[in-house]
Write an enzyme that holds these catalytic residues in place. Structure first.
Site, PDB file in Angstrom:
ATOM      1  CB  CYS A 192     -45.125  20.628  37.172  1.00 36.52           C
ATOM      2  SG  CYS A 192     -44.775  22.360  36.766  1.00 36.52           S
ATOM      3  CG  ASP A 216     -19.484  39.604  29.527  1.00 34.50           C
ATOM      4  OD1 ASP A 216     -19.082  39.574  28.345  1.00 34.50           O
ATOM      5  OD2 ASP A 216     -19.913  38.602  30.112  1.00 34.50           O
TER       6      ASP A 216
END
Length: 450
Positions: free
Chosen positions: A233, A358
């Site tokens: 693009c 986490d």
């Protein structure tokens, strides 16, 4: 100032005085007390300041410190949250501990701000400038993926459309959304733009943010940072107003480089810290500080606690380095690879709220490189010592060189008996703070920074 704001400020200042005179410090509690009484008190505390906000995933603390040092070449006093307490309460505490600007004059404040706290801070302050470092996966339990993290930041930026955005132009996500703000970019431009390569598959942000095809690079500095372009693009890196033209030398303790043709050195290692210095340079130039003054500021830079902080522990040269996500960890491993002397390695993993609960990110860290380095002893500890121990075992660390010690007091006690003069401690935030507290209690750290 309203009666509520006055009461809140008095309560906050009183608690700050008590904590720092009788309890050894407290970076966010005064702010918690103050905002409990008046949630909007920051609007009053900060209204006589020109504010610069520094945000992003990695490098906020050092970038903020370097910007402060650069600005001190021009301004007598710069307010900053030097403890790194970067949420609303910590920033309120920062204003509480400082005397207000002289009547009729404006102060200047450089604030490190947690990504999720940019919007609530800007709702009360009206910054003159935003400095954006990078966006990587970090604390998925709090931020989500990189796109949601960036959205949290720009939700705040859009509330101050007149503020200048000084962004890392090598980070594609910073060039992916239209903003009402004026923008300038900094980046590293030290290679010819001739190659055509892709980032590793598990790298953050490997897709073009415009068309979602795989993004390409003329060169990569690390992770997903570099001279990017999309062959599908036409999306590409923006023009850089400020750039590193050459990286002359990198060691674990210093970096030498050229910015816009001027030679600089900082007493800290790692490509990621060259980016931090470049961001500080960009801010300095935007406010009219000349390259010679910036060079002087860099020459006087001090180590920030936990950011390659060097401490003598019974004759051992101990370096503490904060790690919190895969990209930052890999950059630290890159730094360790430049160490010419044998060393010992300590890995400390906690999973408290400030660390991110986490810990799966450790599996994306390139720990497999460690057994090939000149490391004579490994030690792992912290609340999640089992996780970091297993990670090093899977990475191939020999069992006979690997000591497991969950208790951080005992980890510190082990340091004098390690087989090398140099010891590197890689620790998550709360583990780093706990180790520093132990070292302070034992007298190895003098004059605690507050």
């Amino acid at each position: 100032m309203s009666l509520k704001s006055n009461l809140a400020t008095m309560a906050g200042k009183s608690s700050y005085w008590f904590l720092h005179n009788f309890m050894g410090g407290g970076s966010s509690l005064p702010g918690k007390i103050t905002t409990k009484i008046d949630p909007d008190v920051l609007h009053e505390l900060g209204k006589n300041y020109d504010v610069i906000i520094v945000s992003g995933t990695n490098g906020k603390t050092l970038t903020t410190a370097l910007i402060v040092q650069v600005l001190q070449e021009k301004y007598d006093k710069v307010l900053t949250n030097k403890t790194g307490s970067n949420m609303v309460q910590g920033i309120v505490s920062t204003f509480l501990e400082s005397s207000r600007p002289t009547a009729g004059k404006k102060g200047i404040a450089v604030l490190e701000v947690d990504e999720a706290n940019v919007k609530p801070i800007v709702e009360q302050l009206r910054p003159k400038m935003f400095v954006l470092t990078n966006i990587f996966r970090d604390q998925l339990d709090r931020y989500g993926e990189i796109y949601t993290t960036y959205q949290k930041i720009i939700d705040g930026i859009k509330l101050a459309p007149d503020a200048l955005v000084v962004a890392n132009g090598d980070e594609a996500i910073f060039n992916s959304k239209d903003l009402p703000n004026p923008q300038v970019y900094y980046g590293i431009k030290h290679q010819a733009a001739t190659d055509d390569r892709k980032a590793a598959p598990n790298t953050d942000g490997v897709l073009c943010p415009v068309c979602q095809h795989i993004i390409h690079f003329h060169y990569i500095t690390y992770a997903n940072l570099g001279d990017y372009f999309c062959p599908h693009c036409g999306f590409k890196r923006p023009d850089l107003k400020f750039s590193v033209n050459e990286i002359s030398a990198k060691t674990p303790t210093n970096s030498r480089f050229m910015i816009d043709g001027h030679a600089y050195q900082i007493e800290i290692g790692g490509t990621y810290n060259i980016y931090n210095a470049l961001a500080a340079y960009a801010v300095g130039r935007e406010v009219g500080i000349n390259p010679t003054q910036i060079k002087h500021a860099f020459e006087t830079n001090q180590r920030i606690f936990g950011r390659q902080e060097e401490i003598n522990v019974a004759g051992k040269e101990v370096t503490i380095i904060l790690v919190k996500n895969p990209v930052g960890t890999n950059q630290v491993i890159d730094l360790l690879a430049t160490e010419s002397e044998p060393f010992s390695f300590i890995g400390l993993l906690n999973a408290n709220y400030a660390d991110g609960i986490d810990t799966s990110w450790i599996w994306d860290g390139e720990f497999e490189r460690l057994p090939n380095m000149n490391i004579k002893q490994f030690e792992t500890g912290g609340k999640r010592y089992r996780d970091i121990t297993l990670r090093l075992q899977v990475a191939g660390v020999p069992a006979e060189q690997h000591r497991i010690q969950p208790d951080l007091e005992k980890v510190v006690a082990d340091i004098p008996n390690m087989p090398t003069k140099k010891v590197y401690i890689l620790a998550t935030y709360t583990a780093m703070m706990q180790v520093r507290a132990i070292l302070t209690k034992k007298g190895y750290i003098k004059g605690v920074k507050k």
